[in-house]
Design a protein around this motif. Structure first.
Motif, PDB file in Angstrom:
ATOM      1  N   ARG A 106       0.845  -1.210   0.000  1.00 44.78           N
ATOM      2  CA  ARG A 106       0.000   0.000   0.000  1.00 44.78           C
ATOM      3  C   ARG A 106       0.871   1.247   0.000  1.00 44.78           C
ATOM      4  O   ARG A 106       0.621   2.193  -0.748  1.00 44.78           O
ATOM      5  CB  ARG A 106      -0.907   0.004   1.235  1.00 44.78           C
ATOM      6  N   ASN A 118       1.233  -0.081  -4.778  1.00 46.99           N
ATOM      7  CA  ASN A 118       0.965  -1.266  -5.594  1.00 46.99           C
ATOM      8  C   ASN A 118      -0.367  -1.885  -5.172  1.00 46.99           C
ATOM      9  O   ASN A 118      -0.411  -2.787  -4.327  1.00 46.99           O
ATOM     10  CB  ASN A 118       2.106  -2.288  -5.447  1.00 46.99           C
ATOM     11  N   GLY A 119      -1.470  -1.383  -5.749  1.00 50.35           N
ATOM     12  CA  GLY A 119      -2.791  -1.818  -5.338  1.00 50.35           C
ATOM     13  C   GLY A 119      -3.064  -3.294  -5.568  1.00 50.35           C
ATOM     14  O   GLY A 119      -3.630  -3.972  -4.712  1.00 50.35           O
ATOM     15  N   ILE A 152      -3.905  -6.081  -2.648  1.00 53.10           N
ATOM     16  CA  ILE A 152      -5.115  -6.918  -2.659  1.00 53.10           C
ATOM     17  C   ILE A 152      -4.749  -8.392  -2.557  1.00 53.10           C
ATOM     18  O   ILE A 152      -5.361  -9.163  -1.803  1.00 53.10           O
ATOM     19  CB  ILE A 152      -5.938  -6.650  -3.934  1.00 53.10           C
ATOM     20  N   ALA A 208      -8.967  -1.152  -0.604  1.00 52.55           N
ATOM     21  CA  ALA A 208      -8.160  -1.512  -1.774  1.00 52.55           C
ATOM     22  C   ALA A 208      -9.041  -1.801  -2.986  1.00 52.55           C
ATOM     23  O   ALA A 208      -8.722  -1.391  -4.109  1.00 52.55           O
ATOM     24  CB  ALA A 208      -7.294  -2.734  -1.452  1.00 52.55           C
ATOM     25  N   ALA A 253     -10.403   1.512  -4.332  1.00 53.35           N
ATOM     26  CA  ALA A 253      -9.347   2.261  -5.020  1.00 53.35           C
ATOM     27  C   ALA A 253      -9.047   1.678  -6.393  1.00 53.35           C
ATOM     28  O   ALA A 253      -8.564   2.387  -7.283  1.00 53.35           O
ATOM     29  CB  ALA A 253      -8.077   2.272  -4.171  1.00 53.35           C
ATOM     30  N   SER A 254      -9.368   0.389  -6.569  1.00 57.09           N
ATOM     31  CA  SER A 254      -9.156  -0.272  -7.855  1.00 57.09           C
ATOM     32  C   SER A 254     -10.401  -0.267  -8.726  1.00 57.09           C
ATOM     33  O   SER A 254     -10.442  -0.922  -9.778  1.00 57.09           O
ATOM     34  CB  SER A 254      -8.696  -1.727  -7.621  1.00 57.09           C
ATOM     35  N   SER A 301     -15.950  -3.973  -2.787  1.00 54.71           N
ATOM     36  CA  SER A 301     -15.553  -3.110  -1.676  1.00 54.71           C
ATOM     37  C   SER A 301     -16.648  -3.035  -0.624  1.00 54.71           C
ATOM     38  O   SER A 301     -16.398  -3.203   0.577  1.00 54.71           O
ATOM     39  CB  SER A 301     -15.235  -1.708  -2.195  1.00 54.71           C
TER      40      SER A 301
END
Length: 309
Positions: free
Chosen positions: A167, A171-172, A176, A199, A202-203, A209
């Motif tokens: 994080r 690097n999402g 994850i 995460a 954010a993606s 989520s």
């Protein structure tokens, strides 16, 4: 004396000195060397940051259990003397209290860890905390956490810290992946579900989520509701997922409790309540806007007329 008895006595006589010497090195001299490096690090504490870190690393490699406390002092010193390295929004008091909390909770978190795993995990966790406060040491963190993982591959705590490292690096996808691995081992940790919810959002994976957020709340994690940024983050996730429902109403109300003068929150909630057919509540929210800013009276009156149709 039996001939074999003499042989055994001579064997003991020959082997005793090296065995005693090794024992002294392993159980006395080696820890003494570690503490010696720790003492030398303390001498460099306020004068030479590079030498401090070098001697601290040598002390840590010899398993000095006192060095994490020295990190607390060193990191506080860095933040006091080099404000540019301090992350915006983090006060020195907050930093000290959060790092001190991490140090004090090691025993509880790691009570089932082997001693060696504990050292590597401890190093990685402190490194992550320093990284979140503007002092990243990603190679150090990853090296120690991966060693901990090799020794204890079934501990979700280690996967969680690896996710935190990713994080911080931005690097999402990797974050994850580590969080999903942690939940595959133990899906009863609410904080892991919550971080996975962030995460996913954010993606752009808003539906997943919200699912993870529901799981975190079902497991009793509600502390996020007192943090405005996190509440507004999930308001955005609900809107982007197309879920204009009662949960979104609840989130708006929580956000207003934290920030009771934000006119945009009142306007958004009033519109949502109108769309859900809750006209009286929508009118109440609109009138609150006039109380905060009387110049909005004309706009609010126009909005109230839409509730009469």
């Amino acid at each position: 004396v039996h001939p074999y008895g003499k042989f055994v006595l001579w064997l003991i006589f020959l082997l005793a000195p090296p065995l005693i010497g090794f024992s002294l090195w392993a159980y006395s001299i080696k820890p003494a060397r570690a503490m010696g490096y720790g003492w030398r690090a303390a001498q460099h504490f306020a004068s030479n940051h590079q030498q401090f870190e070098e001697t601290w690393q040598r002390s840590f490699s010899l398993r000095n259990p006192y060095t994490p406390d020295l990190w607390l002092e060193f990191s506080s010193f860095i933040l006091e003397t080099e404000p540019s390295r301090r992350r915006v929004g983090i006060s020195l008091v907050d930093f000290r209290s959060s790092l001190d909390l991490a140090l004090r909770t090691f025993d509880e978190i790691e009570k089932d860890f082997s001693l060696e795993t504990r050292y590597f995990y401890q190093a990685g966790r402190i490194g992550n905390l320093l990284g979140s406060l503007g002092q990243p040491r990603y190679d150090f963190v990853e090296q120690n956490l991966r060693k901990a993982l090799e020794l204890s591959p079934k501990r979700p705590d280690i996967y969680y810290e690896l996710a935190e490292m990713e994080r911080q690096k931005g690097n999402g996808a990797e974050m994850i992946s580590w969080l999903e691995k942690a939940l595959a081992i133990n899906d009863k940790i609410p904080q892991t579900h919550f971080n996975l919810a962030i995460a996913y959002a954010a993606s752009g994976r808003f539906g997943e989520s919200i699912g993870e957020l529901d799981k975190a709340e079902a497991l009793g994690y509600v502390a996020w509701q007192g943090k405005l940024n996190e509440v507004n983050f999930f308001i955005d996730a609900y809107i982007k997922s197309g879920r204009r429902n009662e949960k979104l109403v609840e989130l708006y109300k929580i956000s207003i409790q934290i920030n009771p003068t934000d006119l945009q929150l009142y306007a958004s909630l009033a519109t949502l309540l109108r769309d859900l057919g809750r006209f009286e509540e929508a009118a109440q929210m609109a009138r609150k806007m006039v109380e905060i800013d009387p110049l909005l009276k004309s706009d609010v009156e126009n909005f109230l007329k839409t509730l009469e149709r």
